[in-house]
Design an enzyme around this catalytic site. Sequence first.
Site, mmCIF file in Angstrom:
data_model
loop_
_atom_site.group_PDB
_atom_site.id
_atom_site.type_symbol
_atom_site.label_atom_id
_atom_site.label_comp_id
_atom_site.label_asym_id
_atom_site.label_seq_id
_atom_site.Cartn_x
_atom_site.Cartn_y
_atom_site.Cartn_z
ATOM 1 N N HIS A 132 0.843 -1.352 -0.251
ATOM 2 C CA HIS A 132 -0.145 0.132 0.543
ATOM 3 C C HIS A 132 0.727 1.167 0.274
ATOM 4 O O HIS A 132 0.598 2.254 -0.048
ATOM 5 C CB HIS A 132 -0.977 0.457 1.204
ATOM 6 C CG HIS A 132 -1.722 -1.304 1.681
ATOM 7 N ND1 HIS A 132 -1.138 -1.734 2.409
ATOM 8 C CD2 HIS A 132 -2.332 -1.855 0.829
ATOM 9 C CE1 HIS A 132 -1.964 -3.257 2.678
ATOM 10 N NE2 HIS A 132 -2.886 -3.565 1.300
HETATM 11 S S1 FES Z 1 1.601 -0.032 3.304
HETATM 12 FE FE1 FES Z 1 -0.007 -1.567 3.659
HETATM 13 S S2 FES Z 1 1.578 -3.567 4.370
HETATM 14 FE FE2 FES Z 1 2.755 -2.500 3.772
#
Ligand code: FES
Length: 105
Positions: A69
């Site tokens: 993410h």
């Molecule tokens: S940013 Fe979501 S698991 Fe690393």
Amino acid sequence: MVVKKSEFWSIKKDKKVNRAFVLVKTENMEFPICLYKMNIDVYSASLLHCTHRGCELNVGGGIYSCPCHGSEFSVTGKVLEGPADRDLKTFKIEMDNDNIYILQA
Ligand code: FES
């Protein structure tokens, strides 16, 4: 865990090539530890385990980034960019002339 300081350089075609980091894998840890060379004899050891949802981080461009993410961390393990809001697990380090010792708490 012990890492030789000499692992931070190699000789290629008679030239000394420096490496910025060494990845350390251990049997008792699911994720690698990145030992990053910040400066001459200054190192930082962080677990490459994203504190958001637990993906393994990539190393590149002087930061750690998460492929899941998009969180980003400094090479000292501090959050630079969310969604992660907790710093990485880091390890204390001791050194002698030839070796770097990563201490596990
Ligand atoms: S940013 Fe979501 S698991 Fe690393």
